[in-house]
Structures are given as structure tokens and as C-alpha cells.
Scaffold this active site. Structure first.
Site: not given
Length: 315
Positions: A163, A181
């Protein structure tokens, strides 16, 4: 888990440049917990059924004009009862001075009295807008939020799936990072979610093998964004030969966040797939859908029309 929030009264006083006419003994500990504001018109007439004492109360021209028409004794009775409910504070608009009876009862019940420079309607609407944002329901989710072509993409998936690496590639292609995150998600109305980053990790991305980088300093201020509406959730999963993936895009998938259904798609990844390009295409496709065009539906209709015409020719 969804958290609940409150706003210190002192923060509102500073944000709206309010003047303190009477400071209660618990002024520094008063916190506003509801996102609505009231004008106590009926209460000044003695009607307290359905009164909500947790709201900030605002007096404007109409209320002050009414109070000037009655005696000071009547005013004392009204404010004695109003302040007995221990409201967070009373705000007088247009910088009007509170009446002596109001101040006397405020001291008796230890209620903060404030004055605002602006018109009543402006103070009420601005306070409601401010409180709705500050007190909005919110949760924190693991993921990455990026702004791609004006679409807020929330990237979710197991740790290490790529990601953050995809976010860096998108940033290099001119898009913007909102959060990496941890994403704080706030419900701003019945069908919209706003995402932002916790202050502690804002503008930072962790890249395995490299470490933590500061996106704003490495790529410039144009590479970051403070907050963004979440338009699409993209679930990134490892490719599996045993799974059947949607190839047309006709299946409508949603993720429920704070009671809001957000469109969701699942993207399987393998080494060599250019995830950033796929995410750009997903953002543009989602934008087209919101504008009323769905390529998958159009393609399916063309296929069905072709088979219908072929069958008609055979007969």
C-alpha cells in the site's frame, strides 16, 4: 471502536473571538458535547418542556428586545430557571451587554456568560458547523488514504501488501498523500466520510527496507493534503489462482464505515503489476460512475444486444 469527543468551551471562545462577560468557577473544565445550538425563545416565556440543557444557548436581537419589555423581577425569574439547568454557557450576539438580572442569576448559578460580535444567525450557524465537525463520530483504520484525480482512495489490505509503495508511486505521478498506516475517519454527514492522518505521523510514509520518509520535504508541499473525502475503498489482496475475481465490474461491493456505505473494489496483485496505474484507472472509473456513466453496464448491454441480433438472424 468508535470514540466520542467533546470541545472545551475555552476553545470555542478563542475560535470565535468571544468576550467573557462572566467567567464561571468551572470555566476551564466546561466541555461542549452536543453539536447543536439553541435560541431560548420559548424558555424566556416560561416553556421548558423538551428543553435541551446540554446545548449552548444564544440570545439575539429578538430575545433581548423581549427581555427589555418585561420587568427586572420577571427577568430574574426567567434567568433563575434557565440557569438552574446548568447550561454550558449563554452567548449574547451583536456584542450586546447582558442585563443586570441575567448577570446576577449567572453568578448565583455559576454559569458562564459570553458576548459575540457577529449577528445571531452567523454565530448559531458557525457554531453548529464547527461543532458538527469537531464532535463527528470517528474511527481509526489501518490503511493508506490518497487523493487521486480528486477521488479519495482508501487502500486497505494486509500488512506488507504494498500500500505504501503504491502511494509513493502515485505521489511521483502528481497525486497527493493524506495518511499512511493509520487513517482517522470522521462522519461529516449521513453519507460522507472525511479521512485524515493522526498528527503524530502526518506527512510520513514507512517504506520497508528504506525506513520512514517525510513526503512533504522529499516531494514538496504539493504532494500532501490535510484531509479528503473517502470516495472508494480498494482492498488489495495477493493473487490466488483459487479465487474468482470480477472481470466486468458489475458486482457492487460496499464497506460499511460508521454506518456509511462506501463503494469498494478488490484488486489482486502479483509481482510486476503496476498498481499505481491500476489505482489511477480505478479513481477515474469511480468518478465516471458518480457522473452517471458505467462502462461495465454499457459493455454488457452491447454484448446482450449483439447476441439478441444474432439469435434473431438465425431464426
Amino acid at each position: 471502536m468508535m470514540d466520542t469527543y467533546s470541545v472545551p468551551l475555552s476553545q470555542l471562545v478563542q475560535a470565535f473571538q468571544l468576550t467573557v462577560s462572566y467567567r464561571s468557577s468551572d470555566y476551564d473544565s466546561i466541555r461542549v458535547t452536543v453539536d447543536d445550538v439553541a435560541r431560548p425563545g420559548l424558555q424566556l416565556a416560561g416553556y421548558f418542556d423538551h428543553f435541551e440543557p446540554m446545548r449552548l444557548q444564544v440570545l439575539g436581537n429578538v430575545e433581548m428586545s423581549y427581555l427589555r419589555r418585561i420587568s427586572e423581577e420577571q427577568q430574574s425569574v426567567i434567568f433563575d430557571r434557565l440557569f438552574s439547568y446548568k447550561i454550558p454557557a449563554l452567548i449574547v450576539a451583536r456584542n450586546m451587554d447582558p442585563d443586570p438580572a441575567c448577570l446576577a442569576m449567572a453568578k448565583k448559578h455559576d454559569i458562564t456568560i459570553l458576548r459575540g460580535q457577529e449577528s445571531t444567525s452567523y454565530i448559531v450557524s458557525s457554531l453548529i458547523s464547527y461543532l458538527k465537525s469537531a464532535l463527528a463520530p470517528r474511527i481509526t483504520r489501518h490503511g493508506v488514504l490518497v487523493d487521486v484525480y480528486g477521488e479519495g482512495l482508501l487502500l486497505v489490505g494486509e500488512s506488507g501488501i504494498g500500500k505504501s509503495e503504491a502511494a509513493v508511486e502515485l505521489i511521483k505521478r502528481g497525486h497527493r498523500l493524506v495518511a499512511d498506516d493509520a487513517v482517522e475517519i470522521k462522519k461529516i454527514n449521513s453519507d460522507s466520510l472525511m479521512g485524515t492522518s493522526p498528527a503524530l505521523i502526518r506527512n510520513y510514509i514507512e517504506l520497508r527496507g528504506i525506513g520512514v520518509i517525510n513526503v512533504a520535504k522529499l516531494f514538496g508541499m504539493g504532494a500532501i493534503k490535510g484531509e479528503n473525502v473517502i470516495d472508494l475503498v480498494i482492498n488489495i489482496v495477493p493473487w490466488s489462482n483459487h479465487e474468482v475475481y470480477d472481470r466486468l465490474g458489475l458486482e457492487e461491493q460496499y464497506m460499511d464505515l460508521l454506518g456509511v456505505k462506501v463503494p469498494q473494489i478488490t484488486i489482486p496483485v502479483t509481482p510486476g503489476r503496476n498498481l499505481a496505474v491500476i489505482l489511477e484507472a480505478a479513481a477515474m472509473n469511480n468518478r465516471q460512475k458518480k457522473m452517471g456513466y458505467n462502462a461495465a453496464v454499457e459493455f454488457t448491454e452491447q454484448i446482450n444486444k449483439h447476441f439478441d441480433e444474432s439469435m434473431a438472424q438465425n431464426f
